[in-house]
Scaffold this active site. Structure first.
Site, PDB file in Angstrom:
ATOM      1  N   ASP A  88       0.855  -1.177   0.000  1.00 30.72           N
ATOM      2  CA  ASP A  88       0.000   0.000   0.000  1.00 30.72           C
ATOM      3  C   ASP A  88       0.900   1.238   0.000  1.00 30.72           C
ATOM      4  O   ASP A  88       2.086   1.153   0.337  1.00 30.72           O
ATOM      5  CB  ASP A  88      -0.884  -0.054   1.248  1.00 30.72           C
ATOM      6  CG  ASP A  88      -1.756   1.168   1.419  1.00 30.72           C
ATOM      7  OD1 ASP A  88      -2.350   1.616   0.427  1.00 30.72           O
ATOM      8  OD2 ASP A  88      -1.835   1.673   2.547  1.00 30.72           O
ATOM      9  N   ASP A  90      -0.348   5.043   0.974  1.00 30.76           N
ATOM     10  CA  ASP A  90      -0.637   6.046   2.002  1.00 30.76           C
ATOM     11  C   ASP A  90      -0.534   5.466   3.404  1.00 30.76           C
ATOM     12  O   ASP A  90      -1.085   4.400   3.698  1.00 30.76           O
ATOM     13  CB  ASP A  90      -2.040   6.627   1.788  1.00 30.76           C
ATOM     14  CG  ASP A  90      -2.132   7.455   0.511  1.00 30.76           C
ATOM     15  OD1 ASP A  90      -1.277   8.333   0.320  1.00 30.76           O
ATOM     16  OD2 ASP A  90      -3.049   7.201  -0.295  1.00 30.76           O
TER      17      ASP A  90
END
Length: 298
Positions: A88, A90
């Site tokens: 991922d 963020d």
């Protein structure tokens, strides 16, 4: 012994007492523990063990070290070195939520951050929440994206994680519910082989308030993990996934090692392997890399 418990702490914070308490906890739970094997002085060490399921070992050690800044990840010894990293972006590869920071350019950070928190904790439908937040940014000039990127910081340990895994032949993919404007730059800066995310639509130099279809959400992350593993000809057991939000849960559950990194409560509760205290170097220690083998440049 066929299993390994890796203890990781912020640099300089892992003590012999932590290792002793972990070994005692494993024995008290009915297992056996061998001698600790250092991976980085006062930062990480492996503790061989046997006779216990992984989840029981994790739980026993976490209980024994409650209140201490130490992460514990139990695994089978066989296959702990992974051949695919899917990450991922963020609050995982970068320290911020880029959409929230972009909202600050429109004077809407507080409002949009509140929606982000609920979506990442699984309280809102991801796709609907994304469309709502982007819609609030309609008319924002594209220069705001450049200003947001200029203040975006990489997560500590991110450079070592990607460079070291690449150097040992792993494929590295950034897969985000965020936006290509940012994932492309993060992927280039860190050396990911590829990136997959959403597209912010714009006209005449301003955001239209819309997201390109299809939206890359929770299921798409899982699909991407499976597709990349198939392309590499590897089993899912040979994959490592890391993320912090509810939209990461499916890929974390399917990966051979799925790590909830400083994750939202619903994610931390669901993931067996998690990192709450250390930085992203923890994911290398969990694979048995010694600090001397770390790379920073691809």
């Amino acid at each position: 012994m066929d299993k390994i418990l890796t203890l990781i702490a912020p640099r300089g914070a892992l003590s012999p007492d932590h290792l002793a308490k972990a070994a005692a906890a494993l024995r008290a739970a009915g297992g056996e523990a061998g001698a600790a094997q250092p991976l980085s002085e006062a930062e990480a060490a492996d503790l061989p063990f046997g006779g216990l399921p992984l989840d029981i070992a994790d739980g026993a050690v976490r209980d024994a070290l409650a209140g201490q800044p130490v992460d514990a990840i139990a695994q089978e010894v066989a296959g702990r070195r992974k051949r695919l990293l899917i990450a991922d972006m963020d609050s995982t590869m970068v320290t911020s939520e880029t959409l929230d920071e972009l909202a600050g350019e429109a004077g809407l950070k507080e409002e949009i951050s509140a929606i982000t928190r609920r979506a990442m904790n699984g309280e809102l439908d991801f796709e609907g929440a994304l469309r709502e937040r982007v819609g609030m940014l309609k008319g924002l000039a594209l220069e705001a994206l450049e200003r947001t990127w200029a203040t975006t910081e990489l997560m500590p340990g991110a450079a070592e994680l990607v460079a070291t895994m690449r150097a040992h032949g792993a494929r590295c993919a950034l897969v985000s519910g965020g936006f290509t404007f940012f994932t492309g730059r993060v992927a280039e800066k860190l050396g990911f082989h590829e990136h997959h995310s959403n597209t912010l639509l714009h006209e005449a130099g301003r955001l239209t308030g819309q997201v390109g279809d299809p939206i890359l959400g929770r299921n798409a992350k899982l699909v991407t993990l499976k597709r990349l593993a198939a392309e590499e000809g590897i089993d899912l057991a040979e994959t490592l996934a890391v993320g912090d939000g509810a939209n990461d849960l499916d890929m974390l559950g399917a990966a051979g090692l799925g790590v909830a990194f400083k994750a939202k409560p619903v994610v931390a509760a669901a993931a067996r392997a998690r990192v709450d205290h250390a930085d992203l170097r923890a994911l290398l220690f969990a694979q048995g890399y010694r600090v001397e083998a770390f790379r920073r440049v691809v």
